[in-house]
Design a protein around this motif. Structure first.
Motif, PDB file in Angstrom:
ATOM      1  N   ASP A 197     -23.075  -1.465  23.200  1.00  0.00           N
ATOM      2  CA  ASP A 197     -23.696  -0.187  22.856  1.00  0.00           C
ATOM      3  C   ASP A 197     -23.708   0.776  24.038  1.00  0.00           C
ATOM      4  OD1 ASP A 197     -25.439  -2.393  23.606  1.00  0.00           O
ATOM      5  OD2 ASP A 197     -27.092  -0.973  23.563  1.00  0.00           O
ATOM      6  N   GLY A 198     -23.971   0.268  25.230  1.00  0.00           N
ATOM      7  CA  GLY A 198     -23.983   1.143  26.404  1.00  0.00           C
ATOM      8  C   GLY A 198     -22.595   1.707  26.651  1.00  0.00           C
ATOM      9  N   ASP A 199     -21.607   0.837  26.530  1.00  0.00           N
ATOM     10  CA  ASP A 199     -20.224   1.223  26.773  1.00  0.00           C
ATOM     11  C   ASP A 199     -19.745   2.255  25.747  1.00  0.00           C
ATOM     12  OD1 ASP A 199     -17.614   0.405  28.235  1.00  0.00           O
ATOM     13  OD2 ASP A 199     -17.086   0.312  26.117  1.00  0.00           O
ATOM     14  N   LEU A 200     -19.976   1.970  24.472  1.00  0.00           N
ATOM     15  CA  LEU A 200     -19.408   2.814  23.420  1.00  0.00           C
ATOM     16  C   LEU A 200     -20.229   4.060  23.119  1.00  0.00           C
ATOM     17  CD1 LEU A 200     -18.279   0.015  20.971  1.00  0.00           C
ATOM     18  CD2 LEU A 200     -16.767   1.658  22.086  1.00  0.00           C
ATOM     19  N   ALA A 201     -21.564   3.943  23.253  1.00  0.00           N
ATOM     20  CA  ALA A 201     -22.406   5.049  22.780  1.00  0.00           C
ATOM     21  C   ALA A 201     -22.937   5.914  23.917  1.00  0.00           C
ATOM     22  CB  ALA A 201     -23.570   4.513  21.958  1.00  0.00           C
ATOM     23  N   SER A 202     -22.917   5.387  25.151  1.00  0.00           N
ATOM     24  CA  SER A 202     -23.413   6.208  26.253  1.00  0.00           C
ATOM     25  C   SER A 202     -22.243   6.799  27.020  1.00  0.00           C
ATOM     26  CB  SER A 202     -24.292   5.355  27.177  1.00  0.00           C
ATOM     27  OG  SER A 202     -24.901   6.192  28.136  1.00  0.00           O
TER      28      SER A 202
ATOM     29  N   PRO B 207     -28.806   3.938  25.418  1.00  0.00           N
ATOM     30  CA  PRO B 207     -28.915   4.940  24.350  1.00  0.00           C
ATOM     31  C   PRO B 207     -29.360   4.354  23.010  1.00  0.00           C
ATOM     32  CG  PRO B 207     -26.636   4.405  24.737  1.00  0.00           C
ATOM     33  CD  PRO B 207     -27.410   3.693  25.792  1.00  0.00           C
ATOM     34  N   THR B 208     -29.409   3.026  22.892  1.00  0.00           N
ATOM     35  CA  THR B 208     -29.888   2.419  21.641  1.00  0.00           C
ATOM     36  C   THR B 208     -31.270   1.794  21.826  1.00  0.00           C
ATOM     37  OG1 THR B 208     -28.652   0.463  22.281  1.00  0.00           O
ATOM     38  CG2 THR B 208     -27.602   1.923  20.678  1.00  0.00           C
ATOM     39  N   SER B 209     -31.835   1.903  23.023  1.00  0.00           N
ATOM     40  CA  SER B 209     -33.185   1.379  23.253  1.00  0.00           C
ATOM     41  C   SER B 209     -34.173   2.208  22.437  1.00  0.00           C
ATOM     42  CB  SER B 209     -33.568   1.491  24.742  1.00  0.00           C
ATOM     43  OG  SER B 209     -32.623   0.816  25.551  1.00  0.00           O
ATOM     44  N   TYR B 210     -35.120   1.525  21.787  1.00  0.00           N
ATOM     45  CA  TYR B 210     -36.104   2.277  21.002  1.00  0.00           C
ATOM     46  C   TYR B 210     -37.199   2.810  21.914  1.00  0.00           C
ATOM     47  CZ  TYR B 210     -38.059  -2.472  21.082  1.00  0.00           C
ATOM     48  OH  TYR B 210     -38.478  -3.701  21.495  1.00  0.00           O
TER      49      TYR B 210
END
Ligand code: SF4
Lengths: 286, 179, 390
Positions: free
Chosen positions: A103-108, A143-146
């Motif tokens: 998620d960090g790699d793809l979304a941030s 970026p996916t941390s709530y």
């Protein structure tokens, strides 16, 4: 737990694992081993010639997957798996290019490429293992941390709101969007087969367990505890509106195959169409 | 023939870049033993405001590509005239769009001044857009740098097909204009 | 299209004579070299290359893609190269800055590709529409870590065409991204270009492995220190990583593996310098003073040499066609013949310092420098010449 899962399946999968690369680097209790195994099974059952498969990863725990898989595999830089995949995919319309990253790699850092890859309906599959933070670098917020999630760079709780990845991919133009937790092994596999065979940009989010840098900071010490927490909160809803699937701290986790659009032209279709037009065009010179 | 430097200058939309390009190509491709280089102003200034293009011509290899001391200065706007007249060589030739430029004392350095109402001629053909080619015909007739054949050839090749006919008329009118 | 009407069936090499710009010549050179993929992002003063490739590549069975930024552009061409297609991008300083991390990936994964940098004045946004030569050291050292690169600098429209082909040949032969250092003046100026017949163009393609895929070691080099390159889909199960890796391509994160890999990546360029370094010597025989220059500045220098020689001052020029690897030995030898060397460049002395290093004190080295926006005039260089020979 995971390494056992992998071992149990080792026999049928081992031609798809690079000789000498196992044991892997993932922590005990991490779901990445089992997810990798499911991906292998899915590729195998998709019936696609293994020569036509290419695996691309970025950087991070999930990003190491490419290096273990015995296909044409490319471990690229942080965030850049998708443009690499696009460059590779257009050189052969029959090639199936699968991006496996976190998620960090793809979304941030790679967020710009994710949205533009989806917009183009590039003919690639993106499997994003979301563990809600940066595992490889020691548990920083992502970026996916709530909101309120504790991480090494959010010692008082995360002050930001998360991306909902299926919603993001869908709203940018992805034509196949699904989400499963790492627990849903069988349905995950079926979905990945469909995603690989889909023409156009397919996006599958897998919610993974990361006990090491996520769980133990957020009252979920063991990998199994994280998965159990997922199980309790999971709501199966095929065809759910992906703009309403955001994940919060305690709320429901909606899973399923949300979107499948079959009649939108892909990037490769359009490039080949342009070639036909261009070949019939007279030269205009320099 | 020694090195010759020409500057074409005017405002954006007059086809100043095309003038340099046609001249350069005619010489480089169709004049035996002559080389040419064309450079032009780029960026916002070429999309309105002042515009210029240079052609450097020589028999051998052209080392330095830019025009700095013009043997010929072709101006199609007042602004261009004021800006570039200081770099006209003493005794050089000045071509002027006579309705758009008012000359002053600086013009005295020119050995020869040739004036043409290029825009008016163009308008008679149907559009002020042909003014640059009328100027080109006038330049061709009054210098021995480039042949008429070569210029006509590149006009036919470089100008959009539906504009070729009128451009060739503009060229003829410019060529035959007697000040 | 000018003198020659091209047959439609073979449109990769548009044999003929043209009057065109450096940017278009470079694009045509790439096509003649066999480039089939261009990934790029618009940036002045290089955009005409992208525009022309978008028009031409589909005609020859290739693809053009405009990406969301320069990072995606460079990464996409690495991907296409592993798909077996020759690939390139074109940009200017700000875009090159963004590409640097992944140029490093290209070096580490030994991926052939070509990057054109049409230089403008910097730093930062600087002078988008005006000339500069300020990215010389950036090309050499800009990506993190330690490595060798190849960079070439054309100085005419014809050379933009010719040297893109050489850049592709070097990229394929030595397996790395090769940079063509153009500049705004060259990119935008028009002069005569002769495109030769296809058969007269020398093309080098990457070596392919001949061994069995099951025992294939993808990073085991031949004697020239370059490993043969399998591409995706050939059954070799290609593996690449930006991590330090062994001959199998597996990450091995220790000093020994790093030492071995880096030595090979560096030496495959260093030991082949004689093959890679291209120079032009102009009127050096009787020269009492030498100018060292490159790119468009070398043309201004030649203009100055003409003026100087008219005045009886014997000046010659060494033009660096290959900028990196640097022509150390050649320059040291030249330094033995003269007291003074002038280095003409449009930056604050990026090549000057290399020349100072190379001459090992055997001559005085003086930079004739400006910082972008315009090229030197021959008169400016002449006055420096006169100052040094009086
Ligand atoms: S840090 Fe987390 S994501 Fe990374 S391997 Fe360990 S458990 Fe898995």
């Amino acid at each position: 737990m995971t390494s056992e899962l992998l071992k149990a399946e080792e026999h049928p999968s081992d031609v798809f694992l690079r000789p000498g690369r196992i044991p892997h680097i993932w922590c005990p209790g991490c779901s990445l081993g089992s997810v990798t195994n499911v991906i292998i099974q899915a590729i195998k059952q998709s019936g696609i010639d293994s020569k036509k498969i290419a695996i691309i990863s970025g950087i991070g725990c999930t990003g190491r997957a490419a290096g273990y898989l015995n296909f044409d595999s490319f471990h690229t830089t942080h965030g850049r798996a998708i443009p690499f995949a696009i460059g590779l995919s257009v050189t052969d319309p029959e090639r199936k290019v699968i991006v496996i990253s976190g998620d960090g790699d793809l979304a941030s850092i790679g967020g710009n490429h994710l949205i533009h890859g989806a917009r183009r309906n590039a003919d690639i599959t993106v499997i994003c293992v979301n563990n809600f933070q940066y595992g490889m670098t020691g548990g920083q917020v992502g970026p996916t941390s709530y909101e309120g999630q504790f991480q090494t760079t959010a010692p008082y709780g995360n002050v930001e709101h998360p991306f909902d990845l299926p919603g993001l991919a869908y709203s940018c133009g992805a034509t196949f969007v699904a989400r499963w937790t790492a627990l849903d092994v069988r349905r995950m596999k079926e979905t990945i087969i469909e995603a690989i065979l889909h023409k156009g940009f397919s996006f599958v989010e897998i919610l993974g367990s990361c006990p090491t840098t996520y769980g133990r900071r957020n009252q979920l010490r063991e990998g199994l505890e994280i998965l159990e927490n997922f199980r309790k909160r999971t709501v199966l809803q095929h065809g759910a509106d992906p703009t309403k699937t955001e994940i919060s701290k305690d709320g429901p986790i909606i899973v399923g195959k949300f979107v499948e659009i079959k009649d939108k032209s892909t990037l490769t279709d359009n490039l080949l169409k342009v070639q036909r037009i261009a070949k019939a065009t007279k030269s205009r010179g320099l | 023939m020694p090195r010759v430097e020409i500057r074409f200058a005017g405002f954006g939309g007059q086809g100043i870049g095309l003038l340099g390009r046609l001249m350069g190509e005619a010489i480089a491709l169709y004049m035996e033993e002559k080389n040419a280089i064309m450079t032009q102003s780029y960026g916002p200034e070429s999309r309105g405001g002042a515009s210029s293009s240079d052609v450097v011509i020589d028999e051998g290899e052209i080392a330095y590509p830019k025009a700095t001391h013009y043997d010929y200065l072709v101006v199609m706007s007042e602004e261009a005239y004021h800006k570039y007249i200081p770099n006209l060589k003493e005794g050089g030739t000045l071509f002027v769009e006579e309705n758009l430029v008012i000359l002053d004392d600086h013009a005295k350095k020119a050995g020869k001044i040739l004036k043409i109402p290029a825009t008016k001629i163009a308008e008679e053909i149907g559009s002020s857009l042909y003014a640059n080619i009328a100027m080109l015909g006038f330049f061709c007739a009054n210098t021995d740098i480039v042949s008429e054949d070569a210029l006509k050839k590149v006009i036919r090749e470089k100008v959009k097909a539906r504009f070729v006919k009128n451009n060739l008329i503009a060229f003829e009118k410019g060529k035959n204009y007697k000040g | 299209m000018s003198k020659t009407i091209q047959k439609e069936e073979d449109r990769t090499v548009l044999t003929g004579e043209y009057f065109t710009t450096g940017n278009l010549a470079a694009a045509e050179g790439a096509l003649a070299a066999g480039c089939k993929f261009f990934g790029g992002y618009p940036i002045t003063p290089s955009s005409e290359i992208a525009e022309h490739m978008s028009y031409r590549l589909p005609q020859v069975g290739g693809h053009f893609l405009q990406f969301e930024d320069e990072i995606a552009s460079i990464v996409s061409i690495l991907g296409a190269s592993w798909g077996g297609w020759k690939s390139m991008t074109a940009t200017s300083g700000p875009g090159y800055s963004l590409m640097l991390e992944n140029i490093g990936l290209g070096i580490m994964t030994e991926t052939p590709c070509v990057i054109i940098n049409v230089q403008r004045g910097g730093p930062s946004t600087g002078l988008p529409t005006l000339v500069g030569q300020q990215d010389i050291q950036q090309t050499r050292w800009g990506s993190h870590g330690d490595y060798e690169v190849i960079a070439l600098a054309p100085n005419s429209v014809q050379e933009c065409f010719d040297l893109v082909i050489v850049a592709f040949n070097y990229a394929e032969k030595y397996r790395l991204p090769v940079t063509l250092l153009m500049d705004e003046t060259l990119g935008h100026m028009s002069e005569k270009l002769i495109i030769p017949k296809k058969d007269d163009i020398k093309i080098i393609n990457r070596k392919k492995p001949k061994d069995d895929p099951s025992s294939h070691l993808p990073y085991k080099a031949d004697e020239d220190l370059v490993p043969p390159m399998a591409t995706a889909g050939e059954g070799y199960r290609v593996i690449t990583t930006g991590l330090t890796h062994d001959e199998r391509g597996y990450p091995v994160l220790d000093a020994e593996t790093q030492e071995k890999l880096l030595r090979r990546l560096i030496n495959k360029i260093k030991k082949n310098k004689d093959d890679i370094i291209l120079l032009e010597e102009y009127k050096l025989k009787d020269a009492e003073l030498i100018i060292i220059s490159f790119g468009i500045s070398a043309r201004a220098s030649k203009g100055a040499i003409e003026l100087a020689r008219k005045k009886g001052i014997k000046v010659g020029l060494l033009r660096l066609i290959t900028i990196w690897p640097f022509a150390d030995e050649h320059i040291e030898k030249l330094a033995e013949k003269v007291d003074n060397i002038l280095v003409v460049e449009i930056n604050s002395g990026q090549v000057t310092r290399e020349v100072q290093r190379a001459v090992k004190g055997k001559a005085n080295v003086h930079g004739v420098l400006k910082h972008g926006g315009t090229i030197h005039t021959p008169e400016e260089i002449l006055s420096e010449i006169e100052r040094r020979v009086k």
